[in-house]
Design an enzyme around this catalytic site. Structure first.
Site, PDB file in Angstrom:
ATOM      1  N   ARG A  61     -63.166  72.663  23.664  1.00 49.38           N
ATOM      2  CA  ARG A  61     -63.006  72.359  21.876  1.00 49.38           C
ATOM      3  C   ARG A  61     -62.930  72.426  21.096  1.00 49.38           C
ATOM      4  NH1 ARG A  61     -62.901  68.724  25.914  1.00 49.38           N
ATOM      5  NH2 ARG A  61     -64.678  68.161  25.322  1.00 49.38           N
ATOM      6  N   GLU A  98     -74.282  64.934  30.969  1.00 46.97           N
ATOM      7  CA  GLU A  98     -74.737  63.595  31.074  1.00 46.97           C
ATOM      8  C   GLU A  98     -74.603  62.959  32.387  1.00 46.97           C
ATOM      9  OE1 GLU A  98     -71.944  63.590  27.506  1.00 46.97           O
ATOM     10  OE2 GLU A  98     -73.317  64.787  28.522  1.00 46.97           O
TER      11      GLU A  98
END
Length: 179
Positions: A61, A98
């Site tokens: 993105r 994460e």
């Protein structure tokens, strides 16, 4: 355009890609030309003030933002991709997400040496991807590194991690976990 309007153009997908993660889907922002333009204008305003020499887009993105920003700023565009996606001489960097581990790479290019580099992605979370991209740029000789994104997930340590490495960060909007 107000931050609330930009935030409203971003879809949140709960528990994806794993339970407990609120995925901020910016593809809906890209489908809204007014919100997309407002984000690009804010990023471009900061990039102009900071006087960057080139723009680095992070797969995937970040490419959408960085390509448009590089075009608007008339600056070279450098791509940082997932491992195995670039066809020439590359350097790579491993990092923690994460929710896992990953590796990114970029072409081993003299273009970055001595330049002020702006790394662009869709969001800032733990800072793992941004820091890995910054390490790649440092290895290529970048003189200064900045980071810009649409979203700062403010409850995660990304901004602090970048600051600890001397990297200025600019984000258009903040999200908390309960939004």
């Amino acid at each position: 355009m107000k931050a609330e309007r930009i935030k409203a153009s971003i879809r949140t997908i709960k528990d994806w890609p794993k339970e407990g993660i609120n995925f901020r889907d910016v593809t809906t922002l890209f489908e809204d030309p007014d919100a997309y333009r407002a984000v690009l204008n804010r990023l471009a305003g900061w990039a102009t003030e900071e006087e960057f020499d080139l723009v680095v887009g992070i797969d995937a993105r970040g490419f959408i933002l960085a390509g448009a920003l590089a075009y608007q700023q008339h600056k070279p565009l450098v791509l940082v991709r997932k491992k195995g996606k670039l066809p020439f001489d590359t350097i790579s960097e491993d990092y923690q997400l994460e929710y896992g581990e990953a590796t990114i790479e970029t072409h081993n290019s003299p273009l970055v040496d001595g330049k002020r580099v702006l790394i662009v992605d869709d969001l800032l979370a733990t800072g793992g991807t941004a820091l890995a991209a910054a390490r790649l740029m440092k290895r290529l000789g970048a003189a200064h590194i900045g980071f810009a994104a649409i979203i700062d997930l403010v409850e995660l340590p990304g901004r602090q991690a970048l600051a600890k490495e001397g990297i200025d960060a600019f984000t258009v909007i903040d999200f908390t976990e309960d939004e």
